[in-house]
Structure formats: C-alpha cells, structure tokens
Write an enzyme that holds these catalytic residues in place. Structure first.
Site, PDB file in Angstrom:
ATOM      1  N   HIS A 367       0.808  -1.225   0.000  1.00 52.56           N
ATOM      2  CA  HIS A 367       0.000   0.000   0.000  1.00 52.56           C
ATOM      3  C   HIS A 367       0.835   1.265   0.000  1.00 52.56           C
ATOM      4  O   HIS A 367       0.291   2.349   0.237  1.00 52.56           O
ATOM      5  CB  HIS A 367      -0.925   0.044   1.225  1.00 52.56           C
ATOM      6  N   LYS A 559      -8.268  13.539   4.633  1.00 51.40           N
ATOM      7  CA  LYS A 559      -7.372  12.379   4.612  1.00 51.40           C
ATOM      8  C   LYS A 559      -6.316  12.551   5.694  1.00 51.40           C
ATOM      9  O   LYS A 559      -6.214  13.625   6.290  1.00 51.40           O
ATOM     10  CB  LYS A 559      -6.704  12.229   3.246  1.00 51.40           C
ATOM     11  N   ARG A 560      -5.520  11.507   5.927  1.00 52.41           N
ATOM     12  CA  ARG A 560      -4.403  11.647   6.872  1.00 52.41           C
ATOM     13  C   ARG A 560      -3.577  12.866   6.501  1.00 52.41           C
ATOM     14  O   ARG A 560      -3.415  13.164   5.318  1.00 52.41           O
ATOM     15  CB  ARG A 560      -3.475  10.421   6.774  1.00 52.41           C
ATOM     16  N   LYS A 565       0.702  14.220   0.747  1.00 50.77           N
ATOM     17  CA  LYS A 565      -0.682  14.492   0.359  1.00 50.77           C
ATOM     18  C   LYS A 565      -0.905  15.994   0.123  1.00 50.77           C
ATOM     19  O   LYS A 565      -1.905  16.404  -0.425  1.00 50.77           O
ATOM     20  CB  LYS A 565      -1.637  13.961   1.413  1.00 50.77           C
ATOM     21  N   THR A 667      -8.621   6.213  -1.822  1.00 44.13           N
ATOM     22  CA  THR A 667      -9.977   5.684  -1.963  1.00 44.13           C
ATOM     23  C   THR A 667     -10.984   6.798  -1.674  1.00 44.13           C
ATOM     24  O   THR A 667     -12.123   6.737  -2.130  1.00 44.13           O
ATOM     25  CB  THR A 667     -10.238   4.510  -1.001  1.00 44.13           C
ATOM     26  N   LYS A 671     -14.738   7.893  -3.273  1.00 47.03           N
ATOM     27  CA  LYS A 671     -15.958   8.193  -2.496  1.00 47.03           C
ATOM     28  C   LYS A 671     -16.533   9.552  -2.898  1.00 47.03           C
ATOM     29  O   LYS A 671     -17.741   9.717  -3.053  1.00 47.03           O
ATOM     30  CB  LYS A 671     -15.641   8.186  -0.997  1.00 47.03           C
TER      31      LYS A 671
HETATM   32  C1  F58 Z   1      -3.140   3.787   2.154  1.00 46.16           C
HETATM   33  N1  F58 Z   1      -2.174   3.475   3.155  1.00 46.16           N
HETATM   34  C2  F58 Z   1      -2.497   4.457   0.964  1.00 46.16           C
HETATM   35  N2  F58 Z   1      -1.394   3.457   5.278  1.00 46.16           N
HETATM   36  O1  F58 Z   1      -1.822   5.620   1.389  1.00 46.16           O
HETATM   37  C3  F58 Z   1      -3.599   4.820  -0.025  1.00 46.16           C
HETATM   38  O2  F58 Z   1      -3.047   5.376  -1.178  1.00 46.16           O
HETATM   39  C4  F58 Z   1      -4.403   3.585  -0.366  1.00 46.16           C
HETATM   40  O3  F58 Z   1      -5.524   3.940  -1.108  1.00 46.16           O
HETATM   41  C5  F58 Z   1      -4.872   2.885   0.893  1.00 46.16           C
HETATM   42  O4  F58 Z   1      -3.772   2.590   1.729  1.00 46.16           O
HETATM   43  C6  F58 Z   1      -5.577   1.592   0.594  1.00 46.16           C
HETATM   44  O5  F58 Z   1      -4.855   0.839  -0.314  1.00 46.16           O
HETATM   45  C7  F58 Z   1      -2.436   3.697   4.445  1.00 46.16           C
HETATM   46  O6  F58 Z   1      -3.524   4.082   4.830  1.00 46.16           O
HETATM   47  C8  F58 Z   1      -1.325   3.775   6.574  1.00 46.16           C
HETATM   48  O7  F58 Z   1      -2.232   4.330   7.156  1.00 46.16           O
HETATM   49  C9  F58 Z   1      -0.046   3.431   7.257  1.00 46.16           C
HETATM   50  C10 F58 Z   1      -0.328   2.393   8.308  1.00 46.16           C
HETATM   51  C11 F58 Z   1       0.925   2.091   9.098  1.00 46.16           C
HETATM   52  C12 F58 Z   1       1.541   3.325   9.673  1.00 46.16           C
HETATM   53  C13 F58 Z   1       1.803   4.345   8.607  1.00 46.16           C
HETATM   54  C14 F58 Z   1       0.566   4.678   7.837  1.00 46.16           C
END
Ligand code: F58
Length: 837
Positions: A367, A559-560, A565, A667, A671
């Site tokens: 991811h 988003k985060r 981003k 994602t 949405k």
């Molecule tokens: C997200 N990753 C990707 N990781 O950033 C996004 O592009 C993608 O659409 C999504 O996954 C689903 O495939 C993500 O959310 C985290 O939150 C990490 C988890 C572990 C710690 C660092 C952030």
C-alpha cells in the site's frame, strides 16, 4: 435436504424484532421503555438486530461448509475502520423499514437518526488502509465469499483529535469492545502466545536438528467476533479481533501500551494493561511494543486458522486448497514465519514441505511506495522477543539468497536489495516487505500506476526474479456505505430512475448518464447536493462554530495529514486567494469554502505544524471583514468514518493533490466522485483511472507527473521558483511573516518556509501555480451550475468500476481462487418462532 423456504415476511420480522427489543429493554437494561435514554435505545435495538445477524451468520457458516470447495479467505489487517454498524446492518438485513414501522408503548420521542448518532464509531485504524479492509469485508459478505477479517481488539484505538489554540492535541480514545453490542467474546477459542525465552537445539533419533523454544512467557489471545452483514443478508461473515490477556505481571508489561508520545512513556512506566493502535515508535519501547503487537496478532490468527483446518484434516496437504491469507501491507508479514514455526516445531513438518505449503497460502498487498514507510525491525528485537522466529528468518533468507545468487550471480547491488536481512551485528535489520514478497505467491499493488511503480521502481529486482507473482488490483469502495447509506437522498433518486440493482452491480450506475440532460433529474440532483451541504453547514457550525455559506463552492480535502498528500499546497493556495482579496481587491471567481479534515501522526511534527497553519489561516481569513463570504476555511476535528459520511456527500470539489508517484491509490477520491464531487487532482494513484472513467472534461488535472519529478529531482531548486514567481513569493513571504501568527512567535511557521525554499521534497512550489490554475478553471466551471451538475452526474455515473465488489471479485478470481456464491438460499430457522410471536 434443506427446505427452500420463502423469505420471511416483513410482518414476521417486525413481530420478532419488536419482541427482542422489548426483551432487551426489560431484561438486559432493566428499564421501563419510557425511561430509555437514546444510548440505551440504541443498545436494545442493536442487540435485537444482532440476533438476526447471528442467525444469518450460522446459516452462512452452514452454507459454506456444505459447499464443494470449502476454501476460506483470511484477511489479516492491523487496522479496521468499520464505522458505525446499526444503520448499515438494518439496511443490509432488510430491517430498516421494518424498524421504522415498529411502535413501542411509551418509547421516548427520539428519531432513528438521533439513535444512530449515539453509536460509537470505533477508530481501530487511521486511514485508507483500514477503511479498505472494512470495504472488502462488506463486499466479501455481500458477494457470499467466505472471507474473514482478523485483527487486534485495541483497547485504545487511534487518538481523538482536538484542537487547542489551533494545535492538534491527542486524547486517548476509550473504545472498549466490552461495551459494543456487536461483539461476541469467544473464550472457547482462546489461544496462547509464547514470547521471549530462548531456543535449544537437540538431535533427534535420526540425527536431525530439533528446535525447542523454551522458557517463554505466555500471553493469551481471546477472540471477539463482530458480524459483517452482507447486503441483502446474502452472507454474514465475521471480523475476529483478538484481545490480549495475561495471568503474569511480566507479560502485562510486554503488552503495555503507549499513547501518544508522553503517554507512551508514562503508560509503559505505570504498567497499565492495555494496548493501542500504533504506540509511538518515537521511543524504543514503543517500537518494540509494535513488533510484539504484530506478532501477537498473527500468532492468534494463524493458530486459529490451523485449528479450524485441522478439525477436518489430518495432514497439511490440502491447506493451500482450503486457506488463503491476504496480508494487508507488511504489518502481518510475521504470519509467514509463524506458520513455518507451527508447521515445523509443533506439527513436525520438514522445512521443504512447510515452505512449499506456506508459499502457496500467502498473498501480499503493498500500500505504499514511500521507502521510509516500508517496515523494518532491528534483528535484536527478534533476538530478545522472538528468538525462534529470527532463526527461521535467517534460514528463509539463506535459502532465498542461494536462489537469488543463481539468478543474479555475484551482483552485489541486486543481492543487497532483495535480501531480507540487511546490515551486520547490532545494526542488523529485517525487511518486512522483502519477507512478504519472498513468502507469498502473489504481490499486488492497489492502482495501475502503483502496481507499475512497484515493478519498475520499488522492487524491480524481485520483479526480475518472479514476474508472475506481480499484479494489480485497483482499490474499490463499497456502494452500500458510501452511497446507499451516506447519501440516502441521492441513492433514492438513482433507484427511482434505474432501479436498485446498482447497489450490488455498481456498473449499472452508467445508466444515469442518460439523465444528465433530463431537466427534472438535474434539478433533483443539484437540490440534493444543496441539502447535503446544508447538513454539513449545520454540523460545522456545531463542531467549529464557523458559519459557512452553502452557496459557496465546497472544496474538501479529507485524509491523513502527510507531506506527500500536500495539505500544505492547498492552504498556500488559500493564502494566495486571501492576499488577492486584501491586496488586489480581487474576489475569487466564485465564493469558496475550504474544508479540511484529517489527523497527523502524534510524532509527526511537521504535519502538526501544517494543521496549525491551516487553523491559523482559518481564523485570520474567517474573521477578516474584507473577505466576507468570498472565502472561508474550516478544519473539522477528529475525522473518522461517521464524519466522512456527512462530509463527502456535501463536497463540490475533491482535492486529490498528492505529489505524483506517492499516493498508492487513494480511496477518498472514489468516495467523493461517487457522491458527485469533481476532482482537482494530480496524475497519481487511482486519480488516473478515475479521470479515464469520468472523462477529461469532468476532472481538473494539474501538476508534474511521476516521471517528470524523477527527472527534475536531482537538480530541483525550489528557491528559484520562489525568486521567479511573484505569486509564489508573496504567499511564502506571508507564511514567513506574522500575518498568521500575530499573537504568537513571529517565527512560528519559519520551518515551513525553510523546508519549501531549501528542500521541498514533495514539490509543492513546483506545482503551486498549476494547482491555482486548475482551481480557477474549476471555479469558472462552477459558475454555470447546470453544466456543473451534468459533470457531477457523469462522475457518479462512471464510478461503477470503483466498487469494492469488483475489486474483491478480481482478488477472488485471480489471486484467491475462491468460489463465489451466486444466489442466496434463504434459510429461515427462526420462522416458526417469529410466527408464534
Ligand atoms: C493507504 N495506506 C495508501 N497506510 O496511502 C492509499 O493510497 C491507499 O488507497 C490505501 O492505503 C488503501 O490501499 C495507508 O492508509 C497507513 O495508514 C499506514 C499504516 C501504518 C503506519 C503508517 C501509515
């Protein structure tokens, strides 16, 4: 043979539901109906609805077991963002209208919405990764795929975000599974988890080495099951989350958690018994705790999976036919090693046999392309906590490197890149992505560009070794939560026009494109957007005390908070507009409200400073009488699924402005488009595929592409852009002045200024003007509301591909090789009971 009965009627469901609600009010809550609080009403209703879910769950399990192929999919994820469940479950079980019809004597005058609103929205995740897992669980259940989520039952989920003087402040989020009406503790399925200790080696009678991991400490994992109700009750699967229990003080210490920076240290010191999602890894103890969490989780999962398999099998030959384990990123990668350990040390398999089985069972989804986000662990942590696993990792690597050498010869650079173990001595680290690739039969990315970049930039050497392992499955989102449930008005006018089949076949939405010229439909569509904007306006006023104008264009970035981003770029563009208003007396083309939402990781100082900048800009802009309604800025605190459900349907513009090559997929972009927002976005992640689907004219593309960025990077000098562009210079100077920190330190935002001028790793300055131009184009377009609405309708119509049903079916067909149930067989065990009620 099972009788193929008719579906039970709504009348029977109503009688049963009513009876159950009354039962829980009286015997569980011990209250009189007229005394109920909203929270209690929620609880009683949820428990009653759970009965229906459980019946369908038993039926689903019976149905799965009676099938020719009994293969099960286990989705291992460290995060799940399932959101609130009651409304969703009511819809999916066909109980929503049934409940609406029920009148209980003396029931207080609460609306259903008020009751839904009291449900806790569990923050057992932090972003797209966790929400994707929840969408996939929904789709697996809705498609009748025996797919089960496994994870951790955090006592504290992701922190609650508050703002104090514009700064993000983290508060512990006291989610407790014990108080959720959905959860079912399965003490009978408890497993024990060894940790620490050391390994002793013996020779057995045949002279073979045998390894005994001894002198360990023991933790216990207790599963809690949450029903995952598929649409139309097609199947009910479950999400199994494990809680750690111990009867040993020392072990409690191991599983102690941290909160957020100071709290981490405090809690570890005070030995409190709980665990959190992402204990801060800013300190050693937090990091080690994370590794122990991951191990705890995968050991629970693998033991549970093997136990179920062994109930029906005497050997492991059939394991790959019956079990497929999807690793949601590298956090559960240790499952590969744990399965090796159990197969060899507990079940006596030979290495070759065990490895053959394991590598046919695991599939890995990547991811992220950020190299620094690829997990690594110091080998010394393993040596202390998981000595047997370290041995197994060394052996996996030794054998794999032999194979790699046979392909790469002595090409040191390539060999170094693929090795699971890197470095020497105390500095030695274990690379979890490499372990995941070596131990899995499938490696997939989550959008086309991302999957290509995995092969060409991230791990080209692995691609050279095993091209056949690599594939793409573009992410998807569930239409049930993100349209049917979040935007009920839009869902209902769509169903009026094209029927309800889109709910399970999202590609049918295409048909509404035909109505983009139907004046009545266009009118209704835009009216619904206004209603949704008004709902959000009220919510914002309630939460942030800012009055916004629903006639303004709602520009949303939710988003985060992360540098890649580029929330920073968005707020710089706002500053540009603000300066144009106050210095050039130039109003934006149309009034705009920028709405931000998202959390920064507690130890991510720069991201937290960006939040502070956004909040400070908001307070200056919103209180400047020269600006009036032309521009407003809001940061909604504590973003989570239930906030997204209000925010997304109200957006006119969706900002998807990551530096090209950094967002794996996204994602949120899907949405927003599904709810009729137009995207202003870069050529990144799933944006590319969304743009292809909705058409270039209905998407505002801007910015450098990944290949351009890679080319420019070695000589990129952001200072030059600053010096040459008046637009950029004036904005950056404003950031570096006291304009947005008048009563605070005048150098508050200097770190942002310095980063942008001297490094600008994420190419904010390079894209800023292009972004501004794209925004102006969008604003101009927004002036023609009729045309705008047509574009919005096209966006909705073309989103069929981005359904998580499509994505899950691709996994099922190409990776999992699992059977999909075509039709629901109604099994109505409780029919007689309902009749007599
Ligand atoms: C997200 N990753 C990707 N990781 O950033 C996004 O592009 C993608 O659409 C999504 O996954 C689903 O495939 C993500 O959310 C985290 O939150 C990490 C988890 C572990 C710690 C660092 C952030």
């Amino acid at each position: 043979m099972r009788k193929n009965k008719l579906e039970i009627s709504d009348e029977m469901k109503k009688a049963r539901l009513k009876l159950s609600i009354n039962h829980y009010i009286k015997y569980f809550l011990g209250k009189r109906t007229c005394e109920l609080t909203k929270e209690e009403a929620f609880y009683a209703i949820a428990l009653a609805v759970r009965e229906f879910a459980m019946d369908e769950l038993y039926n689903s399990m019976a149905r799965y077991n009676s099938r020719k192929s009994t293969k099960r999919i286990y989705y291992l994820s460290i995060e799940y963002l399932i959101g609130r469940s009651l409304e969703n479950n009511l819809h999916n079980l066909g109980l929503y209208n049934v409940l609406k019809d029920i009148k209980l004597d003396g029931f207080p005058d609460f609306s259903l919405e008020e009751i839904f609103d009291t449900e806790y929205d569990p923050a057992l995740g932090n972003g797209g990764l966790g929400r994707l897992a929840a969408c996939y669980l929904d789709s697996m259940a809705s498609l009748g795929i025996p797919g089960f989520g496994y994870g951790i039952n955090y006592q504290f989920g992701l922190f609650k975000q508050k703002f104090e003087n514009g700064w993000q402040v983290e508060q512990a989020d006291g989610w407790s599974a014990d108080s959720s009406p959905w959860e079912l503790a399965r003490a009978d399925r408890q497993v024990s988890i060894p940790l620490y200790g050391h390994v002793e080696t013996y020779k057995d009678a045949s002279g073979k080495d045998t390894f005994v991991w001894t002198n360990t400490h023991t933790l216990y994992g207790v599963p809690y099951d949450f029903p995952i109700v598929g649409y139309n009750g097609k199947a009910v699967n479950y999400l199994r989350l494990f809680s750690a229990k111990t009867d040993d003080e020392f072990d409690i210490d191991i599983f102690n958690n941290g909160g957020y920076i100071e709290a981490v240290e405090d809690k570890i010191k005070t030995e409190s018994i709980s665990k959190v999602l992402y204990p801060s890894d800013a300190i050693e103890a937090g990091k080690a705790l994370r590794l122990s969490q991951q191990y705890f989780f995968v050991s629970c999962a693998i033991q549970d999976i093997l136990r179920r398999f062994l109930e029906k099998n005497n050997d492991f030959d059939k394991l790959p036919q019956e079990v497929c384990i999807q690793l949601n990123d590298t956090h559960p990668a240790l499952a590969i090693v744990e399965m090796m350990r159990l197969l060899m040390d507990v079940y006596g398999q030979e290495w070759n046999d065990a490895w053959d089985i394991v590598t046919k069972v695991f599939a890995y989804t990547n991811h992220t392309l950020l190299p620094e986000a690829l997990e690594t662990w110091p080998a010394k942590y393993f040596a202390r906590m998981l000595p047997r696993h370290l041995q197994i990792i060394y052996e996996i690597n030794r054998r794999f490197m032999e194979f790699a050498r046979s392909k790469f010869g002595e090409n040191k650079e390539k060999l170094d890149k693929v090795s699971i173990v890197m470095g020497e001595g105390d500095a030695q680290i274990i690379r979890m992505a490499n372990l995941s690739i070596v131990g899995s039969f499938s490696v997939n990315g989550v959008a086309r560009i991302h999957s290509d970049l995995i092969k060409t930039s991230l791990v080209p050497e692995f691609y050279e070794l095993w091209p056949e392992k690599f594939s793409n499955v573009t992410n998807g989102i569930t239409p049930r939560r993100w349209l049917l449930h979040a935007n009920t008005y839009l869902a209902s006018i769509i169903s009026d026009k094209i029927g309800k089949d889109w709910i399970t076949h999202l590609e049918l939405l295409e048909k509404i494109a035909d109505f983009a010229d139907d004046a009545e439909f266009v009118h209704k569509f835009s009216k619904i957007k206004k209603i949704n904007k008004d709902i959000l306006r009220q919510e914002i006023f309630k939460r942030s005390n800012v009055a916004i104008n629903t006639k303004s264009m709602f520009v949303v970035q939710a988003k985060r908070i992360h540098e890649y981003k580029r929330q920073l770029m968005a707020i710089l563009q706002v500053i540009g507009d603000y300066l144009a208003i106050i210095r050039d007396h130039a109003r934006p083309i149309c009034p705009k409200t920028y709405i931000f939402a998202g959390k920064a990781a507690p130890s991510y100082t720069f991201a937290k400073l960006v939040i502070k900048l956004i909040n400070n800009v908001a307070s200056v802009v919103n209180n400047d009488s020269r600006v009036g309604d032309a521009l407003k800025v809001v940061f909604i605190p504590d973003y989570k699924v239930s906030v997204a459900e209000i925010l997304i349907p109200a957006a006119d513009i969706s900002l998807q402005i990551s530096t090209a090559g950094f967002e794996a997929s996204g994602t949120g972009n899907m949405k927003f488009a599904l709810n009729g927002a137009l995207t202003v976005g870069t050529y990144d992640g799933a944006n590319i595929e969304i743009r292809e689907a909705v058409g270039e004219d209905n998407f505002f593309l801007f910015g450098l592409r990944d290949e351009e960025i890679k080319k420019i990077r070695p000589t990129y000098t952001p200072r030059k852009i600053y010096e040459e562009s008046e637009y950029v210079k004036r904005i950056l100077n404003a950031v570096n002045s006291n304009m947005f920190c008048e009563k605070e330190s005048p150098t508050l935002f200097k770190p942002i200024f310095d980063e942008l001028l001297n490094r600008d790793y994420f190419f904010v300055l390079a894209d800023l003007e292009a972004f501004n131009e794209a925004m102006k184009k969008a604003e101009k377009s927004y002036l023609n509301q009729e045309e705008w609405t047509k574009k919005a309708i096209y966006n909705v119509a073309k989103m069929g591909y981005f359904s998580s049903d499509r994505a899950v079916l691709e996994y099922a067909k190409n990776i999992w090789h699992v059977e999909v149930v075509k039709d629901k067989v109604p099994v109505t065990d409780f029919e007689e009971e309902a009749k007599s009620a």
